[in-house]
Design a protein around this motif. Structure first.
Motif: not given
Length: 634
Positions: A121-137, A293-301
């Motif tokens: 965020g310190s690099a001032r991107p236009a948008a940050i989006a997660f492609d990860l689910i944070f479904s449980e606390p 976009i931050i997301g999972a690319a590893a085959p195991g995920l």
């Protein structure tokens, strides 16, 4: 009439009546009519199957699969935009010793993601989006969730939302504002969906969008949600939320067809960026003004999906493609199904119409191949304009029509060939019969018409001697052998055997096929018959030395065609020319074995030598006829 001659006459009558020509009510004609109707019924069924199947998606699988191939080829030259960046949780990040030491095994503490978000965020991107689910606390590290929540809230990062296949449904009216559920004019207040929301994050930081994989009936993902409709409500997708945050125009549609890129998006490995964030002098990558976009690319995920690009396309890649298409207005506009319907039906009708004119099927196939190439080329060029046309089902229907019509044409030609053989095998040499099956020649041969022909009559002299000295069965065998030799001479010169009249032979030339030198061929046949007679007479011995023949030949106009009753037809010639040829044959007695008329002599030109036997008056004609005896020119 002696017994042997009567036996031979019966044999000749049997020969002349062999293989009668079928009339319009015969089985062959009935089969032809049935074949035509069957072809028409099959064509109508094919037409209805295509028209109904195109509307009912019967051919959609073909269109989709071949469309995927076309898209894959077209994508080779397409570069993704440089300002959409992926930060991959790849296998290298999961296996990096530093990550194992700092964050442990997957899943990592939420604070890890929070630190990464603060850093980029310190690099001032236009948008940050997660492609990860944070479904449980995280019940064991609640402070870790708080770090991520604060980072998301500070940097306005966007979170994913997923509609589950089952589970407890949540009323849409009760969802937090950050979900973005919007009621329409007729929204059902009881509408509910089973949602997997980012419950580990403080709801005050929620800015969510759907990332559900949108698969077609064949489970291939070719589109991406923009707005998910449900009972009058809509849920925004993550690409729409990015567009709204960035101020882009969003099309008013539920989903867009993705226009794929053949090259990968710019990407960074998660562990490299994260470890850089932990260094005192670490600087983030150049992300200013870019969408991250931050997301999972590893085959195991297990975030790999089947798309036109392949069976294991990473989910973040699909999301990035949707975002790029939406931002650049680069998504595909499918051509209306009516285009395919019009193309297929018109093409099928044109092919069917073309075959009614009996053209060369190879020529039609070549024209259709060229047309198909033009259509395929058009689909390629239209992709450059973001227009997706998949006419493959229409082309298949047209090619199936061609196959049906070509098969019917082949069977029709086969029937015509069989009919020609049946009709003409009694009269013509087999090679000539086969030539009649050429396009257009059979109909010409069947038609009765007046034309110039050369007629040959041959009759036996001294038959009584043979019939009185031999048993009838032997006489028939001998004369059949004699006729085989004489008919072979006629066929060798391309003559048409008209009939056997007792022990006489009638033949003619220049019908059914055109023979420019028909008079020459008739005279050559007569000379060959005379030579055959000499060989045949030698085989009889001295007792049958009086066996001889007379041959008369005349050239002139006659009507030639199939004549007779509906149940019994003969291919024959009628007219004064035929009568005169018969009269000339009668004048050969005591004069010459072969005599021809002045007309035949003139038509032969200088091919033969002729002995002039003067003029004679024949029965039925007032004008005398000048007769000539032909000889091979020495």
């Amino acid at each position: 009439m002696p017994a042997a001659r009567r036996a031979f006459s019966r044999q000749a009558h049997t020969l002349s009546n062999r293989s009668p020509i079928p009339d319009s009510t015969s089985p062959s004609r009935t089969a032809q009519a049935a074949g035509r109707w069957l072809t028409r019924v099959l064509f109508v069924l094919l037409l209805l199957a295509f028209a109904g199947g195109e509307q009912a998606a019967l051919f959609s699988g073909l269109n989709a699969r071949l469309g995927d191939v076309l898209l894959r080829w077209h994508a080779i030259d397409r570069q993704p935009p440089a300002d959409i960046v992926l930060i991959d949780i790849d296998q290298a990040s999961l296996d990096a010793p530093e990550m194992l030491e700092l964050a442990g095994n997957w899943p990592w503490p939420r604070a890890t993601h929070g630190e990464l978000v603060e850093f980029i965020g310190s690099a001032r991107p236009a948008a940050i989006a997660f492609d990860l689910i944070f479904s449980e606390p995280d019940l064991f590290r609640p402070g870790s969730d708080a770090v991520l929540s604060q980072a998301i809230l500070t940097n306005q990062a966007l979170l994913p939302l997923v509609i589950a296949g089952d589970g407890q449904a949540t009323p849409l009216r009760d969802l937090p504002a950050g979900i973005g559920a919007r009621p329409g004019p007729v929204a059902d207040p009881q509408a509910a969906l089973p949602l997997i929301a980012p419950k580990a994050i403080d709801p005050t930081a929620w800015q969510t969008g759907l990332i559900n994989f949108l698969a077609d009936d064949d489970q291939i993902g070719r589109r991406y949600w923009i707005d998910y409709p449900h009972r009058g409500w809509t849920l925004p997708s993550l690409p729409r939320r990015i567009a709204e945050q960035s101020g882009w125009a969003v099309p008013a549609r539920d989903a867009i067809a993705l226009h794929w890129y053949g090259h990968p998006f710019q990407r960074y490995s998660y562990h490299e960026v994260f470890l850089s964030a932990l260094r005192s002098n670490g600087t983030p990558p150049d992300l200013k003004g870019k969408i991250v976009i931050i997301g999972a690319a590893a085959p195991g995920l297990h975030d790999l999906r089947p798309t036109p690009l392949g069976a294991t396309t990473p989910g973040p890649e699909i999301l990035a493609t949707a975002v790029a298409n939406l931002r650049d207005d680069d998504w595909l506009r499918p051509v209306p199904a009516a285009w395919n319907l019009a193309l297929g039906i018109s093409g099928m009708l044109l092919v069917a119409l073309a075959f009614t004119r009996r053209p060369n099927p190879v020529a039609i196939a070549g024209a259709l191949a060229l047309f198909s190439a033009v259509v395929a080329g058009s689909t390629w060029l239209l992709l450059d304009r973001n227009i997706q046309w998949m006419p493959f089902s229409a082309l298949l229907a047209i090619w199936l029509t061609l196959a049906l019509a070509a098969t019917a044409s082949y069977l029709r030609e086969r029937r015509q060939r069989d009919q020609a053989i049946q009709m003409f095998a009694r009269f013509l040499d087999p090679n000539v019969v086969r030539s009649l099956t050429d396009e257009g020649r059979l109909a010409q041969a069947e038609a009765s018409a007046s034309r110039e022909i050369t007629v040959l009559f041959s009759d036996i002299r001294g038959f009584t001697t043979i019939s009185e000295s031999r048993p009838p069965e032997e006489v028939v065998r001998l004369l059949n052998r004699y006729f085989d030799m004489q008919v072979a001479a006629i066929f060798e010169q391309g003559g048409t055997l008209d009939k056997f009249i007792g022990d006489a032979i009638m033949a003619f030339w220049n019908a059914p096929l055109d023979e420019p030198d028909h008079a020459v061929k008739a005279v050559r046949a007569a000379l060959a018959m005379s030579d055959s007679l000499a060989r045949f007479r030698d085989s009889l011995g001295d007792s049958d030395a009086r066996f001889d023949i007379g041959i008369g030949v005349h050239t002139g106009p006659a009507v030639v065609g199939f004549l007779g009753a509906s149940q019994r037809l003969d291919y024959t010639a009628i007219g004064d020319t035929v009568n005169l040829a018969s009269r000339i044959e009668g004048e050969t007695k005591g004069v010459a074995r072969i005599l021809v008329s002045q007309a035949t002599r003139d038509a032969c030109g200088n091919v033969f030598d002729f002995i002039d036997h003067g003029e004679v008056t024949v029965k039925g004609r007032h004008q005398p006829v000048r007769l000539f005896e032909p000889r091979e020119r020495t």
